[in-house]
Design an enzyme around this catalytic site. Structure first.
Site, PDB file in Angstrom:
ATOM      1  N   LYS A  34      45.856 -62.090  21.455  1.00  0.00           N
ATOM      2  CA  LYS A  34      47.210 -62.134  20.885  1.00  0.00           C
ATOM      3  C   LYS A  34      47.344 -63.122  19.736  1.00  0.00           C
ATOM      4  CE  LYS A  34      47.346 -62.248  24.969  1.00  0.00           C
ATOM      5  NZ  LYS A  34      47.405 -62.566  26.392  1.00  0.00           N
ATOM      6  N   GLU A  86      45.497 -52.728  19.988  1.00  0.00           N
ATOM      7  CA  GLU A  86      46.327 -52.152  21.050  1.00  0.00           C
ATOM      8  C   GLU A  86      46.472 -53.070  22.264  1.00  0.00           C
ATOM      9  OE1 GLU A  86      48.084 -48.977  21.114  1.00  0.00           O
ATOM     10  OE2 GLU A  86      48.965 -50.312  22.587  1.00  0.00           O
ATOM     11  N   VAL A 123      49.332 -56.200  23.494  1.00  0.00           N
ATOM     12  CA  VAL A 123      50.581 -56.073  24.267  1.00  0.00           C
ATOM     13  C   VAL A 123      50.363 -55.017  25.342  1.00  0.00           C
ATOM     14  CG1 VAL A 123      53.036 -55.449  24.204  1.00  0.00           C
ATOM     15  CG2 VAL A 123      52.036 -56.689  22.289  1.00  0.00           C
ATOM     16  N   GLY A 128      42.351 -62.301  37.403  1.00  0.00           N
ATOM     17  CA  GLY A 128      42.050 -62.149  35.971  1.00  0.00           C
ATOM     18  C   GLY A 128      43.263 -61.821  35.130  1.00  0.00           C
ATOM     19  N   GLU A 165      45.984 -66.413  31.526  1.00  0.00           N
ATOM     20  CA  GLU A 165      45.209 -66.937  30.400  1.00  0.00           C
ATOM     21  C   GLU A 165      44.293 -68.048  30.912  1.00  0.00           C
ATOM     22  OE1 GLU A 165      45.619 -65.631  27.132  1.00  0.00           O
ATOM     23  OE2 GLU A 165      46.618 -64.217  28.442  1.00  0.00           O
ATOM     24  N   ASP A 201      52.943 -66.758  26.151  1.00  0.00           N
ATOM     25  CA  ASP A 201      52.245 -65.468  26.057  1.00  0.00           C
ATOM     26  C   ASP A 201      53.252 -64.349  25.758  1.00  0.00           C
ATOM     27  OD1 ASP A 201      49.752 -63.713  26.784  1.00  0.00           O
ATOM     28  OD2 ASP A 201      51.407 -62.905  27.978  1.00  0.00           O
ATOM     29  N   LYS A 255      53.805 -61.904  22.365  1.00  0.00           N
ATOM     30  CA  LYS A 255      53.922 -60.442  22.381  1.00  0.00           C
ATOM     31  C   LYS A 255      55.226 -59.989  21.715  1.00  0.00           C
ATOM     32  CE  LYS A 255      50.929 -60.113  26.383  1.00  0.00           C
ATOM     33  NZ  LYS A 255      50.856 -60.349  27.833  1.00  0.00           N
TER      34      LYS A 255
HETATM   35  N1  HSE Z   1      47.916 -63.488  30.602  1.00  0.00           N
HETATM   36  C1  HSE Z   1      48.404 -62.229  30.165  1.00  0.00           C
HETATM   37  C2  HSE Z   1      49.392 -61.691  31.181  1.00  0.00           C
HETATM   38  C3  HSE Z   1      47.257 -61.295  29.999  1.00  0.00           C
HETATM   39  O1  HSE Z   1      49.468 -62.246  32.281  1.00  0.00           O
HETATM   40  O2  HSE Z   1      50.106 -60.748  30.889  1.00  0.00           O
HETATM   41  C4  HSE Z   1      47.576 -60.036  29.271  1.00  0.00           C
HETATM   42  O3  HSE Z   1      48.028 -60.278  27.980  1.00  0.00           O
END
Ligand code: HSE
Length: 344
Positions: free
Chosen positions: A128, A152, A155, A209, A212, A223, A227
């Site tokens: 991002k 892509e 977001v 996972g 971040e 974050d 976006k």
């Molecule tokens: N850390 C971000 C989230 C990952 O939790 O949405 C995807 O952009």
């Protein structure tokens, strides 16, 4: 059959998700699309670096990282190349920039992307930082060098939110976009609503996972703000930066806030919003308490949702994964197939 040689800069969740997809679906893509995707180089700050001009076997990369946490066990004629050498000197046609996200400087991703573009390579990224901070500059550079840039996954991971907006809905006149665009915070809020403690829910989001590398970016709303900037600038003709977003995260929400909302038949959600305002756009990220009957209140876990309000179609809502290895790895496949279509 068209072959695309790829260099992956970063081999964390996204790179590994992409390698897994190539193991499982690579042959199918060759049959369905006439496109063969071959990873020839991987360079990761922690796990090391391997380059084989003939191609690396995705399963070998995954096994090595699973067994040793490193790419060292992978047999390859060239090892130890740093990111810039890998970008400029490997034979990759496409560079996938998958290093960590930095929403303050966009680095090192911006430098990686510029180097790749100047070397005449197509670029794809799920990062991002560069998309929120330098998209116009990168797009201009890509045009000057006759290459494409695919973003892509920046977001909603592989849920095609940007392509839906840029290729389909733009002509319908997008006046407002709002939704849930951070999987980590939505997962935490959903788990807390089900009785979990904040710290446990965050640890689970990290283990899965979603978060971040530094989860502060998730829970403080940075974050989601990144976006929002991307959506404003790519889908609504805006030219805003991170500091233009009125931002608040979820760290001030307590278990009591969530319980009392539940007692009232409501749920807290971190809502990102961008709308037309005069000649420009107005953007925000804020926790909001929604009635459980509201469509966004039912979007739980790492799932994301965006409602596009348009002049010609009214509201169009897209719901899908917003984070995670395979969904984000899949965004790279979408960008590669878009490149393949554009070159055909
Ligand atoms: N850390 C971000 C989230 C990952 O939790 O949405 C995807 O952009």
């Amino acid at each position: 059959m068209q072959t695309y040689r790829l260099a992956l800069i970063g081999f964390g969740n996204v790179g590994q998700g992409f390698a897994r997809i190539l193991c499982d679906f690579g042959e199918q893509y060759e049959k369905d699309f006439g496109a063969r995707f071959v990873i020839t180089a991987v360079s990761d700050l922690q796990k090391g670096s391997v380059y084989n001009p003939e191609g690396l076997v995705p399963a070998d990369l995954l096994n090595a990282v699973e067994v040793s946490g490193s790419l060292e066990p992978v047999a390859a004629p060239f090892k130890g190349w740093d990111a810039l050498k890998t970008i400029t000197e490997s034979n990759a046609d496409v560079v996938a920039e998958l290093s960590f996200t930095d929403l303050k400087t966009g680095e090192p991703a911006i430098s990686h992307l510029k180097a790749a573009i100047k070397a005449g390579k197509h670029v794809i990224t799920t990062n991002k930082g560069p998309v929120a901070l330098a998209f116009r500059e990168l797009t201009k550079l890509a045009q000057e060098h006759g290459v494409t840039i695919g973003v892509e996954g920046s977001v909603m991971s592989g849920t095609p939110s940007l392509r839906l907006g840029t290729e389909m809905l733009h002509a319908a006149g997008v006046t407002c976009i709002q939704g849930i665009v951070n999987g980590t915070t939505n997962y935490i809020l959903s788990q807390m609503d089900a009785g979990a403690a904040y710290a446990d829910a965050l640890a689970e989001a990290q283990a899965k996972g979603y978060a971040e590398a530094d989860p502060t970016g998730d829970v403080e709303g940075f974050d989601a703000a990144g976006k929002v900037v991307i959506m404003a600038n790519l889908l609504m003709g805006g030219n805003i930066t991170m500091s233009d977003v009125d931002r608040q995260g979820i760290t001030n929400l307590t278990v009591d806030d969530i319980k009392s909302a539940r007692a009232r038949g409501e749920r807290w959600k971190l809502i990102a919003r961008v709308e037309k305002a005069g000649q420009g756009v107005k953007a925000s990220v804020k926790p909001q308490c929604l009635p459980v009957t509201h469509p966004l209140a039912g979007v739980n876990g790492a799932t994301n949702a965006i409602t596009y309000t348009t002049t010609l179609l009214g509201d169009v809502t897209l719901i899908g994964p917003g984070a995670g290895r395979l969904p984000t790895g899949f965004a790279l496949v979408e960008d590669l197939l878009a490149l393949h279509r554009s070159l055909k």
